[in-house]
Design a protein around this motif. Structure first.
Motif, PDB file in Angstrom:
ATOM      1  N   MET A   1       1.045  -0.859   0.188  1.00 39.98           N
ATOM      2  CA  MET A   1       0.152   0.653  -0.113  1.00 39.98           C
ATOM      3  C   MET A   1       0.744   1.561   0.500  1.00 39.98           C
ATOM      4  N   GLU A   2       0.335   2.091  -1.076  1.00 37.32           N
ATOM      5  CA  GLU A   2       1.484   3.650  -1.012  1.00 37.32           C
ATOM      6  C   GLU A   2       1.105   4.269  -0.022  1.00 37.32           C
ATOM      7  N   ALA A   3       1.445   5.095   0.983  1.00 38.68           N
ATOM      8  CA  ALA A   3       1.613   5.446   2.087  1.00 38.68           C
ATOM      9  C   ALA A   3       1.815   7.360   1.763  1.00 38.68           C
ATOM     10  N   ASN A   4       1.244   8.017   2.589  1.00 37.76           N
ATOM     11  CA  ASN A   4       2.279   9.462   2.399  1.00 37.76           C
ATOM     12  C   ASN A   4       2.275   9.455   4.335  1.00 37.76           C
ATOM     13  N   PRO A   5       3.792   9.758   4.445  1.00 37.71           N
ATOM     14  CA  PRO A   5       4.273  10.761   5.617  1.00 37.71           C
ATOM     15  C   PRO A   5       2.995  11.389   6.617  1.00 37.71           C
ATOM     16  N   GLY A   6       2.754  11.161   7.209  1.00 37.12           N
ATOM     17  CA  GLY A   6       2.345  12.352   8.318  1.00 37.12           C
ATOM     18  C   GLY A   6       0.087  11.350   7.815  1.00 37.12           C
ATOM     19  N   THR A   7       0.394  10.318   7.227  1.00 36.60           N
ATOM     20  CA  THR A   7      -1.127   9.793   7.656  1.00 36.60           C
ATOM     21  C   THR A   7      -1.496   7.834   7.705  1.00 36.60           C
ATOM     22  N   THR A   8      -0.147   8.218   8.434  1.00 35.88           N
ATOM     23  CA  THR A   8      -0.498   6.910   8.957  1.00 35.88           C
ATOM     24  C   THR A   8       0.430   6.767  10.279  1.00 35.88           C
ATOM     25  N   ASP A   9      -1.391   6.151  11.125  1.00 34.37           N
ATOM     26  CA  ASP A   9      -0.954   6.502  12.662  1.00 34.37           C
ATOM     27  C   ASP A   9      -1.040   4.704  13.133  1.00 34.37           C
ATOM     28  N   ARG A  10      -0.608   4.224  14.728  1.00 33.37           N
ATOM     29  CA  ARG A  10      -0.689   3.025  14.284  1.00 33.37           C
ATOM     30  C   ARG A  10      -2.267   2.149  14.432  1.00 33.37           C
ATOM     31  N   GLU A  11      -3.330   3.193  15.069  1.00 34.47           N
ATOM     32  CA  GLU A  11      -4.357   2.281  14.616  1.00 34.47           C
ATOM     33  C   GLU A  11      -4.060   2.167  13.102  1.00 34.47           C
ATOM     34  N   LYS A  12      -3.947   3.292  12.613  1.00 32.66           N
ATOM     35  CA  LYS A  12      -4.555   2.501  11.054  1.00 32.66           C
ATOM     36  C   LYS A  12      -3.637   1.593  10.716  1.00 32.66           C
ATOM     37  N   LEU A  13      -2.212   1.136  10.343  1.00 32.80           N
ATOM     38  CA  LEU A  13      -1.308   0.829  10.331  1.00 32.80           C
ATOM     39  C   LEU A  13      -1.492  -0.841  10.633  1.00 32.80           C
ATOM     40  N   ALA A  14      -2.268  -1.045  12.277  1.00 31.66           N
ATOM     41  CA  ALA A  14      -2.780  -1.586  12.960  1.00 31.66           C
ATOM     42  C   ALA A  14      -3.154  -2.362  11.702  1.00 31.66           C
ATOM     43  N   VAL A  15      -5.081  -1.456  10.790  1.00 24.58           N
ATOM     44  CA  VAL A  15      -5.647  -2.083  10.429  1.00 24.58           C
ATOM     45  C   VAL A  15      -5.697  -2.835   8.948  1.00 24.58           C
ATOM     46  N   MET A  16      -4.263  -2.218   8.668  1.00 25.78           N
ATOM     47  CA  MET A  16      -3.559  -2.707   7.301  1.00 25.78           C
ATOM     48  C   MET A  16      -2.738  -3.581   7.521  1.00 25.78           C
ATOM     49  N   LYS A  17      -2.110  -3.861   8.234  1.00 25.81           N
ATOM     50  CA  LYS A  17      -1.666  -5.361   8.099  1.00 25.81           C
ATOM     51  C   LYS A  17      -2.760  -6.414   9.356  1.00 25.81           C
TER      52      LYS A  17
END
Length: 391
Positions: free
Chosen positions: A102-118
């Motif tokens: 998944m492409e990401a922009n720094p600053g748009t990825t808090d841990r909650e969102k990254l945990a959902v992605m994983k």
């Protein structure tokens, strides 16, 4: 009919999320500022396109999924979960070693969102960093700063995502060779398994194109841009990264398998607004606008256009995209796809580029690749194969 083998379904899936926090000055991708956009309507339309697509071409084992944009990580954790559940439902058979980027922009990825992605299956994240100087970032319309880069990478690692890549750019307005050298140093200090480093292209319908037309875009001169490319190639090689494609560098085993699908001219599903797909020599482009895409998906396939790629055009594509990879193209692969001899089909341009020293034969004479000099003039080489068979 008995005796006729069906074409294999694609092993790769590209999905487009067209939303961004803002529009970068150089960007001509199909993207729209997030504010007031009907995000859930879009995700439901995307779910419907996946359903129609997999009914038409039932998927087998999926080896790579790539979610691009836009900035897919502007989705909220709840939207992200809905989206990833859609993907899993319609493409359920994942290879054990699936690469899910998944492409990401720094600053748009808090841990909650990254945990959902994983949790949803994402196992590779590609961050659009572009530079390690805040003044260069604001000058190209990026809204993150270098602190956001480090925070985002720390957050990703904290939730167990460690197959990480970053994009850098060179040839930016007001960028010097020394500034690129500093960015490469900072990037390498991160010890990531993969880096993509692209030169800026001034594309139509961008703010930079308007500025360029008015002579207001202070770009580096050609000599400095060449120095930048030579510098980054040398530094990446010295740091133990293989340059496996003109703009891409990876540790062994960490090459982007999804992008290699494109460079080998293999089939892939393409889903979402403005997405391109290529299945059984049929290429399609989807409707670009968010609302028009949503409305069209309610009625059926949200196509802008769909056309058959001729055998001759497919042959040209095979060579042009294949030569982007530094391992080049193999005669056996060409024969397997087209039942023809590569040297005979492209005798003239191959001879011309070999004579010019821009192509070289593999050591086993099984194919061709760009020479060291050819890497610097890739576009000139690729142009030799355009319209050779289709003119």
């Amino acid at each position: 009919m008995p005796g006729i083998s069906q074409p294999q379904p694609p092993h790769a899936v590209y999905i487009h999320i067209p939303f961004c926090t803002n529009k970068c000055f150089y960007c001509d991708f199909n993207s729209y500022v997030l504010k007031d956009q009907p995000v859930m309507d879009y995700l439901r339309a995307l779910d419907h396109e996946m359903e129609l697509t997999t009914l038409q071409t039932p998927p087998g084992e999926i080896k790579s999924i790539f979610v691009g944009g836009g900035t897919p990580t502007v989705l909220s954790p709840q939207e992200m979960e809905f989206f990833l559940n859609s993907v899993r439902r319609h493409f359920p058979h994942w290879a054990n070693d699936l690469e899910f980027t998944m492409e990401a922009n720094p600053g748009t990825t808090d841990r909650e969102k990254l945990a959902v992605m994983k949790a949803g299956g994402v196992n590779r994240v590609s961050f659009g960093v572009q530079a390690f100087q805040n003044e260069l970032l604001s000058g190209i319309g990026r809204i993150h700063n270098t602190d956001d880069v480090y925070k985002s990478l720390d957050n990703a690692r904290a939730v167990g995502l460690d197959n990480l890549s970053i994009d850098l750019m060179f040839g930016l307005p007001n960028q010097t060779v020394e500034m690129l050298d500093y960015s490469v140093t900072k990037a390498l200090e991160l010890g990531l398994p993969h880096y993509s480093i692209y030169s800026l292209k001034v594309e139509e319908n961008t703010l930079f194109h308007t500025m360029y037309q008015k002579n207001q875009l202070p770009l580096p001169n050609e000599e400095d841009e060449l120095k930048m490319y030579l510098l980054l190639m040398e530094r990446m090689k010295r740091a133990g990264y293989k340059q496996y494609e003109i703009s891409n560098f990876g540790k062994p085993g960490f090459e982007s398998r999804h992008n290699i699908t494109y460079w080998r001219n293999e089939d892939y599903y393409g889903l979402g607004a403005g997405a391109h797909g290529y299945v059984a020599r049929q290429r399609h482009v989807n409707i670009k606008g968010v609302n028009p895409y949503v409305e069209a998906a309610k009625q059926g396939f949200p196509r802008l256009e769909q056309f058959e790629v001729s055998r001759e055009e497919a042959m040209e594509d095979f060579v042009m995209v294949g030569l982007r990879m530094l391992d080049g193209i193999r005669k056996a692969d060409f024969y397997a796809q087209f039942d023809e001899n590569l040297q005979q089909v492209f005798a003239e341009p191959l001879h011309k580029m070999l004579e010019a020293g821009l192509l070289e034969a593999h050591e086993d004479h099984g194919g061709y690749r760009l020479s060291e000099r050819g890497v610097l003039f890739g576009n000139e080489v690729f142009a030799e194969f355009i319209d050779v068979l289709t003119a």
